[in-house]
Design a protein around this motif. Structure first.
Motif, short mmCIF file in Angstrom:
data_model
loop_
_atom_site.label_atom_id
_atom_site.label_comp_id
_atom_site.label_asym_id
_atom_site.label_seq_id
_atom_site.Cartn_x
_atom_site.Cartn_y
_atom_site.Cartn_z
N SER A 1 49.54 36.44 19.78
CA SER A 1 48.42 36.71 18.88
C SER A 1 47.65 37.96 19.31
N ILE A 2 48.19 38.75 20.22
CA ILE A 2 47.49 39.89 20.79
C ILE A 2 47.07 40.88 19.70
N ARG A 3 45.76 41.17 19.68
CA ARG A 3 45.19 42.12 18.72
C ARG A 3 44.71 43.41 19.39
N GLU A 4 44.37 43.32 20.68
CA GLU A 4 43.85 44.49 21.39
C GLU A 4 44.61 44.69 22.70
N VAL A 5 44.97 45.93 22.98
CA VAL A 5 45.69 46.26 24.21
C VAL A 5 45.05 47.47 24.86
N ARG A 6 44.80 47.36 26.14
CA ARG A 6 44.40 48.52 26.94
C ARG A 6 45.39 48.66 28.09
N ILE A 7 46.00 49.83 28.20
CA ILE A 7 46.93 50.12 29.28
C ILE A 7 46.43 51.35 30.04
N VAL B 1 50.90 37.51 39.58
CA VAL B 1 50.25 37.32 38.28
C VAL B 1 51.23 36.91 37.18
N GLY B 2 52.50 37.21 37.35
CA GLY B 2 53.48 36.84 36.34
C GLY B 2 53.75 35.35 36.26
N THR B 3 53.33 34.59 37.27
CA THR B 3 53.57 33.14 37.29
C THR B 3 52.30 32.34 37.01
N LEU B 4 51.22 33.01 36.68
CA LEU B 4 50.00 32.29 36.31
C LEU B 4 50.19 31.60 34.97
N ARG B 5 49.62 30.41 34.84
CA ARG B 5 49.70 29.65 33.59
C ARG B 5 48.30 29.18 33.20
N CYS B 6 47.86 29.63 32.04
CA CYS B 6 46.56 29.22 31.50
C CYS B 6 46.77 29.01 30.01
N PRO B 7 47.06 27.78 29.58
CA PRO B 7 47.48 27.53 28.19
C PRO B 7 46.53 28.06 27.13
N GLY B 8 45.24 28.07 27.41
CA GLY B 8 44.26 28.49 26.40
C GLY B 8 43.81 29.93 26.53
N LEU B 9 44.48 30.72 27.38
CA LEU B 9 44.03 32.08 27.67
C LEU B 9 43.93 32.94 26.41
N THR B 10 42.77 33.57 26.21
CA THR B 10 42.56 34.45 25.06
C THR B 10 42.34 35.90 25.47
N ASN B 11 41.68 36.12 26.61
CA ASN B 11 41.41 37.48 27.08
C ASN B 11 41.84 37.60 28.54
N ALA C 1 50.37 41.42 15.47
CA ALA C 1 48.95 41.32 15.13
C ALA C 1 48.12 42.46 15.72
N LEU C 2 48.76 43.41 16.39
CA LEU C 2 48.03 44.47 17.10
C LEU C 2 47.22 45.32 16.14
N HIS C 3 45.92 45.50 16.48
CA HIS C 3 45.02 46.30 15.66
C HIS C 3 44.33 47.42 16.45
N ARG C 4 44.22 47.26 17.74
CA ARG C 4 43.47 48.24 18.54
C ARG C 4 44.21 48.57 19.82
N ILE D 1 44.69 37.15 22.96
CA ILE D 1 44.21 38.06 21.92
C ILE D 1 43.98 39.46 22.47
N LYS D 2 43.50 39.54 23.70
CA LYS D 2 43.16 40.83 24.29
C LYS D 2 43.81 40.95 25.67
N LEU D 3 44.56 42.05 25.88
CA LEU D 3 45.26 42.28 27.14
C LEU D 3 44.88 43.64 27.70
N TRP D 4 44.47 43.65 28.97
CA TRP D 4 44.09 44.88 29.66
C TRP D 4 44.78 44.87 31.01
N LEU D 5 45.61 45.87 31.26
CA LEU D 5 46.29 45.92 32.55
C LEU D 5 46.57 47.35 32.97
N THR D 6 46.96 47.50 34.22
CA THR D 6 47.34 48.78 34.79
C THR D 6 48.85 48.78 34.96
#
Length: 208
Positions: A139-145, A78-88, A170-173, A111-116
């Motif tokens: 630009s990440i505003r939301e994080v779930r770990i 997953v660390g080598t995935l490339r998606c230029p427009g990725l937002t979530n 930019a983190l808010h949540r 903008i939003k990142l969710w991972l284990t």
């Protein structure tokens, strides 16, 4: 071979990893919204998966919203995935320190990142809170770990969140399973003079 129009309003892909890897030589057109969900329990060839995914998402920079959800069938790449427009991005995979930083660095529109979280690479980060830490270009505003390997609230989860809170301007949540809000609020109070953006963060805990 399917012929796709040059531009679409919405694209939605939901496939198991083995089926997804048959999308060779396919490039998605620009779309207002793109959703890609890849699932499966059996590991697949990581390098081949990355090749298909990166080519498929090559035009994603022209999308307003790109949501990607990937399960642990491709945890090794997953660390080598490339998606230029990725937002979530939602990764139901174990992600270590270096992989997480690579994901953030490679996707500045995220903008939003969710991972284990995986414990690998975090042993020396527990109390890292030095002044003058450079913010990440994101630009990440939301994080779930989440941390499913330990009882919640997890010290690893808290360590990862503290690391990110100082680096995501930019983190808010911040949310997740049994987030240790009290400990994180103490962290905010201690470092608020050096990092005034911490005042914008709210903490939310979900029961498992």
């Amino acid at each position: 071979m399917a012929v796709l129009p040059d531009k679409m309003d919405k694209i939605s892909i939901k496939a198991d990893a083995k089926t997804f890897m048959t999308f060779t030589n396919v490039v998605l057109p620009a779309a207002r919204s793109t959703i890609c969900k890849v699932f499966g329990d059996e590991p697949v060839d990581g390098s081949r998966f990355v090749s298909v995914f990166n080519q498929l998402m090559r035009n994603s920079l022209d999308c307003e919203s790109v949501i990607v959800n990937i399960t642990d069938c491709v945890s090794s790449c997953v660390g080598t995935l490339r998606c230029p427009g990725l937002t979530n991005l939602e990764l139901n995979v174990m992600v270590d320190f270096n992989t997480m930083n690579a994901i953030i660095a490679n996707h500045p529109r995220l903008i939003k990142l969710w991972l284990t979280a995986s414990s690998k690479g975090w042993s020396e980060k527990e109390d890292e809170s030095r002044q003058s830490i450079a913010p990440l270009n994101t630009s990440i505003r939301e994080v779930r770990i989440d941390d499913y390997t330990a009882r919640n609230p997890s010290s690893l989860q808290t360590t990862v969140l503290k690391y990110l809170m100082l680096r995501l301007p930019a983190l808010h949540r911040v949310y997740g399973l049994a987030v240790d809000s009290s400990r994180l609020q103490q962290f905010v109070s201690k470092h608020l003079p050096e990092y005034p953006q911490l005042a914008n963060i709210r903490f939310e805990s979900e029961s498992g």
